[in-house]
Design a protein around this motif. Structure first.
Motif, PDB file in Angstrom:
ATOM      1  N   SER A  22      11.576  -0.179  -1.480  1.00  0.00           N
ATOM      2  CA  SER A  22      11.328   1.195  -1.798  1.00  0.00           C
ATOM      3  C   SER A  22      10.045   1.631  -1.189  1.00  0.00           C
ATOM      4  O   SER A  22       9.089   0.949  -1.244  1.00  0.00           O
ATOM      5  CB  SER A  22      11.227   1.407  -3.273  1.00  0.00           C
ATOM      6  N   ALA A  23       9.996   2.810  -0.674  1.00  0.00           N
ATOM      7  CA  ALA A  23       8.867   3.251   0.107  1.00  0.00           C
ATOM      8  C   ALA A  23       7.616   3.463  -0.684  1.00  0.00           C
ATOM      9  O   ALA A  23       7.589   4.073  -1.714  1.00  0.00           O
ATOM     10  CB  ALA A  23       9.234   4.534   0.746  1.00  0.00           C
ATOM     11  N   PRO A  24       6.492   2.978  -0.128  1.00  0.00           N
ATOM     12  CA  PRO A  24       5.229   3.207  -0.787  1.00  0.00           C
ATOM     13  C   PRO A  24       4.824   4.647  -0.643  1.00  0.00           C
ATOM     14  O   PRO A  24       4.971   5.229   0.402  1.00  0.00           O
ATOM     15  CB  PRO A  24       4.268   2.304  -0.055  1.00  0.00           C
ATOM     16  N   ASP A  25       4.282   5.209  -1.673  1.00  0.00           N
ATOM     17  CA  ASP A  25       3.848   6.601  -1.608  1.00  0.00           C
ATOM     18  C   ASP A  25       2.425   6.643  -1.082  1.00  0.00           C
ATOM     19  O   ASP A  25       1.501   7.081  -1.752  1.00  0.00           O
ATOM     20  CB  ASP A  25       3.917   7.204  -3.007  1.00  0.00           C
ATOM     21  N   VAL A  26       2.234   6.133   0.139  1.00  0.00           N
ATOM     22  CA  VAL A  26       0.910   6.046   0.723  1.00  0.00           C
ATOM     23  C   VAL A  26       0.854   6.994   1.894  1.00  0.00           C
ATOM     24  O   VAL A  26       1.819   7.149   2.584  1.00  0.00           O
ATOM     25  CB  VAL A  26       0.707   4.645   1.304  1.00  0.00           C
ATOM     26  N   ASN A  27      -0.278   7.617   2.142  1.00  0.00           N
ATOM     27  CA  ASN A  27      -0.333   8.463   3.316  1.00  0.00           C
ATOM     28  C   ASN A  27      -1.558   8.165   4.145  1.00  0.00           C
ATOM     29  O   ASN A  27      -2.476   7.483   3.715  1.00  0.00           O
ATOM     30  CB  ASN A  27      -0.255   9.945   2.950  1.00  0.00           C
ATOM     31  N   ASP A  52      -7.233   3.423  -2.336  1.00  0.00           N
ATOM     32  CA  ASP A  52      -6.853   4.725  -2.881  1.00  0.00           C
ATOM     33  C   ASP A  52      -5.338   4.821  -3.030  1.00  0.00           C
ATOM     34  O   ASP A  52      -4.741   5.854  -2.765  1.00  0.00           O
ATOM     35  CB  ASP A  52      -7.375   5.845  -1.961  1.00  0.00           C
ATOM     36  N   SER A  53      -4.740   3.750  -3.487  1.00  0.00           N
ATOM     37  CA  SER A  53      -3.282   3.691  -3.635  1.00  0.00           C
ATOM     38  C   SER A  53      -2.820   4.582  -4.777  1.00  0.00           C
ATOM     39  O   SER A  53      -3.624   5.034  -5.606  1.00  0.00           O
ATOM     40  CB  SER A  53      -2.860   2.255  -3.924  1.00  0.00           C
ATOM     41  N   PRO A  54      -1.509   4.830  -4.875  1.00  0.00           N
ATOM     42  CA  PRO A  54      -1.006   5.593  -6.015  1.00  0.00           C
ATOM     43  C   PRO A  54      -1.372   4.964  -7.355  1.00  0.00           C
ATOM     44  O   PRO A  54      -1.615   5.671  -8.332  1.00  0.00           O
ATOM     45  CB  PRO A  54       0.513   5.583  -5.792  1.00  0.00           C
ATOM     46  N   ALA A  55      -1.425   3.626  -7.408  1.00  0.00           N
ATOM     47  CA  ALA A  55      -1.806   2.964  -8.658  1.00  0.00           C
ATOM     48  C   ALA A  55      -3.250   3.278  -9.026  1.00  0.00           C
ATOM     49  O   ALA A  55      -3.575   3.517 -10.196  1.00  0.00           O
ATOM     50  CB  ALA A  55      -1.604   1.456  -8.533  1.00  0.00           C
ATOM     51  N   MET A  59      -4.409   5.314 -12.367  1.00  0.00           N
ATOM     52  CA  MET A  59      -5.402   4.794 -13.309  1.00  0.00           C
ATOM     53  C   MET A  59      -6.442   5.844 -13.639  1.00  0.00           C
ATOM     54  O   MET A  59      -6.786   6.072 -14.808  1.00  0.00           O
ATOM     55  CB  MET A  59      -6.103   3.568 -12.711  1.00  0.00           C
ATOM     56  N   GLU A  60      -6.944   6.476 -12.598  1.00  0.00           N
ATOM     57  CA  GLU A  60      -7.975   7.499 -12.800  1.00  0.00           C
ATOM     58  C   GLU A  60      -7.430   8.665 -13.611  1.00  0.00           C
ATOM     59  O   GLU A  60      -8.109   9.210 -14.497  1.00  0.00           O
ATOM     60  CB  GLU A  60      -8.500   7.972 -11.439  1.00  0.00           C
ATOM     61  N   ARG A  61      -6.195   9.042 -13.318  1.00  0.00           N
ATOM     62  CA  ARG A  61      -5.578  10.165 -14.038  1.00  0.00           C
ATOM     63  C   ARG A  61      -5.411   9.819 -15.520  1.00  0.00           C
ATOM     64  O   ARG A  61      -5.716  10.624 -16.405  1.00  0.00           O
ATOM     65  CB  ARG A  61      -4.227  10.485 -13.387  1.00  0.00           C
ATOM     66  N   LYS A 300       7.299  -5.403  -1.411  1.00  0.00           N
ATOM     67  CA  LYS A 300       7.693  -4.200  -2.150  1.00  0.00           C
ATOM     68  C   LYS A 300       6.466  -3.714  -2.909  1.00  0.00           C
ATOM     69  O   LYS A 300       5.740  -4.486  -3.511  1.00  0.00           O
ATOM     70  CB  LYS A 300       8.813  -4.538  -3.133  1.00  0.00           C
ATOM     71  N   ARG A 301       6.218  -2.426  -2.879  1.00  0.00           N
ATOM     72  CA  ARG A 301       5.053  -1.879  -3.570  1.00  0.00           C
ATOM     73  C   ARG A 301       5.419  -1.641  -5.042  1.00  0.00           C
ATOM     74  O   ARG A 301       6.223  -0.756  -5.339  1.00  0.00           O
ATOM     75  CB  ARG A 301       4.603  -0.591  -2.883  1.00  0.00           C
ATOM     76  N   PRO A 302       4.849  -2.432  -5.960  1.00  0.00           N
ATOM     77  CA  PRO A 302       5.226  -2.315  -7.372  1.00  0.00           C
ATOM     78  C   PRO A 302       4.980  -0.906  -7.913  1.00  0.00           C
ATOM     79  O   PRO A 302       3.914  -0.324  -7.706  1.00  0.00           O
ATOM     80  CB  PRO A 302       4.299  -3.324  -8.069  1.00  0.00           C
ATOM     81  N   GLY A 303       5.982  -0.367  -8.582  1.00  0.00           N
ATOM     82  CA  GLY A 303       5.855   0.964  -9.162  1.00  0.00           C
ATOM     83  C   GLY A 303       6.537   2.040  -8.364  1.00  0.00           C
ATOM     84  O   GLY A 303       6.593   3.192  -8.795  1.00  0.00           O
ATOM     85  N   GLU A 304       7.092   1.689  -7.213  1.00  0.00           N
ATOM     86  CA  GLU A 304       7.822   2.673  -6.430  1.00  0.00           C
ATOM     87  C   GLU A 304       9.318   2.498  -6.649  1.00  0.00           C
ATOM     88  O   GLU A 304       9.841   1.389  -6.669  1.00  0.00           O
ATOM     89  CB  GLU A 304       7.447   2.551  -4.958  1.00  0.00           C
TER      90      GLU A 304
END
Length: 332
Positions: A22-27, A52-55, A59-61, A300-304
């Motif tokens: 599954s695709a990582p939500d990285v840009n 600065d990954s989605p994880a 966390m910050e959010r 696989k990027r965990p959480g995607e």
């Protein structure tokens, strides 16, 4: 549907990427910004962690929202290295360049999955890929050029060989695919510090490893550093290692790497897409206690998400609650 769960399907600047993954939500912007921030709080030598990954952002959010306990759990993902999957639909240069720049700053290795073979995923969840052989050669060339002389590890084309064997890829396309894979191995190995592992599916997909031998040979395994197993799947380390050792012997002792990103609780029989109750597996490391296993990796990027199943979003989308479940169920 006993395939790997595809890891990069689409969207964000990364676009659609991964088959049984599954695709990582990285840009590119987040990776470039991360490269300038320095090391993450927890070192994950020898592999680079995207700061600065989605994880990390999640966390910050959650901390701002008062969900400190959930944020602490998610740290199990945020502070560990996961592969980047440059989108096939755009030039991979900016993303790859930014990642290797970050890795160079910390003296670590950037981990990637190259997933853009023509006729990718047989038109299923992660359909797409390069328009033709020429487009693929150009894309993989840019990928390799962007790595340059940095330290990198590339898992090459999840599912591509296994789909030749399971009949999903039409026979008329087999020779071209094997030729492109072999050329891709050679092109990436032209970079002085790049390791390449050609994907070989998982033990629950091609159950008789001998069937992989000749397709892997025609696809350039001799020039590669080895093969990859369990990408985006949930097979346990013991099951995958036993399978890998059988395949290794058939290939003259080739080494391999294992995707342990979500295999902490093993597979859920009959459910390949976002199975509930799964857990993070062994954190990425080269300390495997098995000479033929070069590394455990989070490919696989965990959480995607694997796709729109079990209440999940589209493939490749970041799914915070699933990520939280993986972290909560993890052994450590």
């Amino acid at each position: 549907m006993r395939r790997l769960i595809r890891t990069l399907a689409a969207l964000s600047v990364l676009g659609i990427v991964a088959g049984c993954s599954s695709a990582p939500d990285v840009n590119e912007a987040s990776v470039a910004g991360a490269a300038s921030k320095g090391e993450p709080a927890l070192a994950a030598a020898p592999f680079w962690v995207e700061p600065d990954s989605p994880a990390v952002q999640q966390m910050e959010r959650w901390r701002r929202q008062g969900r400190a306990q959930d944020a602490d759990l998610l740290q199990r993902i945020a502070e560990r290295p996961a592969a980047l999957w440059p989108a096939g639909e755009i030039d991979p240069t900016p993303l790859v360049s930014a990642a290797v720049a970050g890795a160079r700053r910390t003296g670590q290795t950037a981990v990637f999955a190259a997933y853009n073979i023509p006729h990718r995923d047989c038109g299923q969840h992660s359909a797409g890929g390069a328009a033709d052989a020429g487009a693929y050669r150009q894309w993989i060339g840019r990928f390799a050029d962007a790595i340059g002389d940095a330290k990198a590890l590339v898992v090459l084309e999840p599912d591509a060989v296994a789909h030749i064997i399971d009949g999903c890829t039409p026979p008329a396309l087999h020779a071209e695919r094997e030729r492109l894979l072999s050329e891709a191995v050679q092109r990436l190995k032209a970079q002085p510090h790049t390791k390449v592992y050609l994907d070989a599916g998982n033990p629950d997909w091609i159950r008789e490893p001998f069937k992989l031998v000749e397709p892997l040979r025609r696809s350039g395994i001799a020039q590669a550093d080895g093969f990859a197993l369990n990408v985006s799947n949930f097979q346990t380390n013991d099951t995958t290692t036993a399978y890998g050792l059988r395949l290794s012997r058939a290939l003259g002792g080739k080494h391999f790497v294992i995707d342990t990103s979500r295999n902490g609780n093993g597979p859920l029989p009959g459910v390949w897409c976002n199975p509930p109750g799964r857990a993070l597996g062994t954190p990425p490391t080269t300390d495997t206690d098995q000479p033929a296993v070069d590394a455990y990796l989070w490919i696989k990027r965990p959480g995607e998400s694997d796709g729109e199943c079990q209440g999940g979003p589209a493939a490749g989308r970041w799914w915070p609650e699933y990520a939280l479940g993986l972290a909560r169920n993890a052994a450590d």
